[in-house]
Enzyme design. Structure first.
Site, PDB file in Angstrom:
ATOM      1  N   ASP A 128      40.263 -25.637 -10.501  1.00  0.00           N
ATOM      2  CA  ASP A 128      41.393 -25.722 -11.228  1.00  0.00           C
ATOM      3  C   ASP A 128      41.442 -25.744 -12.898  1.00  0.00           C
ATOM      4  O   ASP A 128      41.091 -26.898 -13.278  1.00  0.00           O
ATOM      5  CB  ASP A 128      42.482 -26.600 -10.661  1.00  0.00           C
ATOM      6  N   ASP A 146      42.518 -15.733 -18.756  1.00  0.00           N
ATOM      7  CA  ASP A 146      43.269 -14.469 -18.106  1.00  0.00           C
ATOM      8  C   ASP A 146      43.272 -14.900 -16.507  1.00  0.00           C
ATOM      9  O   ASP A 146      43.050 -14.456 -15.651  1.00  0.00           O
ATOM     10  CB  ASP A 146      42.212 -13.475 -18.236  1.00  0.00           C
TER      11      ASP A 146
END
Length: 269
Positions: A128, A146
């Site tokens: 994460d 992105d």
């Protein structure tokens, strides 16, 4: 009676149903595409040129080379089909590349998209990004954001706290590049958070022929420093230096770097 031929759309619907909510891949002639759902294409690869950047927004994101022409460490958030990771791996041989990807199912598709295996200067981490940034070292020259999921840009990757962690991970001359969809209702908030964190050293351009806004935020003093409230004055103040770098880059033609410099703006409206 002859059986009707299946269309690409029929094949796509079959793939979508079989995927059961997981990322899936579709081949259409020379193109291989990654999908999270039936709404949008997340990434696309030309089989005859697997390291080519097919989408214009990925070429625009490579504009970080205008601010960091020779990055030692490149950190990417979001693997997708690995378009930018492969391009950087091929064209920036002296750069160490780290890619963060939250979805293990996306990582599992890396071989289909011909993403190179991990080695001394390239690795993909299942993590994460918001958690990873908590302990990231201040050694990143360029940080490319992105990271998208089935519902678009996750709120955790568009917050004042996250951008503060990103800036902390950058070295004093590092640059952050964020891909934000123009129609995303959180766009104004993202821009405001970036300005609050990076001050006037924020500029942007729209990807050619698309709805992506590519935002560049430079850490510390830079050639791009100026007053963002003065419209495009900051762009004109440092445009000669960026144009010089664009013309000197061996990738200027592939990435349309001189044209990208002309499209840079400082006023976010």
């Amino acid at each position: 009676m002859p059986k009707p031929c299946k269309t690409d759309f029929d094949d796509f619907l079959d793939l979508l149903e079989d995927a059961c909510g997981k990322p899936f891949v579709q081949r259409r002639g020379d193109l291989l595409s990654l999908h999270f759902n039936g709404v949008a294409i997340q990434s696309e690869m030309r089989l005859s040129a697997p390291d080519e950047l097919v989408f214009s927004y990925t070429r625009a994101m490579m504009g970080f080379l205008l601010f960091q022409p020779a990055p030692a460490h490149l950190l990417m958030v979001g693997l997708g089909g690995g378009s930018m990771a492969k391009f950087c791996y091929r064209h920036l041989p002296d750069t160490r590349i780290t890619v963060l990807e939250l979805d293990a199912d996306v990582i599992a598709l890396r071989d289909q998209f011909l993403i190179p295996p991990d080695d001394a200067r390239f690795r993909i981490i299942h993590a994460d990004a918001a958690d990873f940034m908590e302990s990231a070292r201040q050694d990143v020259d360029a940080l490319l954001l992105d990271g998208f999921g089935p519902d678009g840009l996750p709120p955790e990757l568009c917050s004042a706290q996250f951008y503060a962690l990103c800036r902390r991970a950058l070295n004093p001359r590092g640059v952050l590049v964020a891909n934000i969809i123009d129609r995303d209702p959180r766009l104004p908030s993202c821009i405001a958070y970036l300005h609050a964190e990076f001050g006037p050293r924020v500029c942007w351009c729209r990807a050619e022929g698309g709805g992506n806004r590519i935002v560049f935020a430079v850490n510390g003093a830079s050639d791009g420093e100026g007053d963002a409230d003065d419209g495009n004055e900051c762009r004109h103040a440092f445009r000669p230096q960026l144009l010089q770098r664009a013309q000197a880059s061996g990738l200027r033609s592939q990435l349309n770097l001189p044209q990208l410099v002309e499209r840079l703006r400082c006023r976010h409206s």
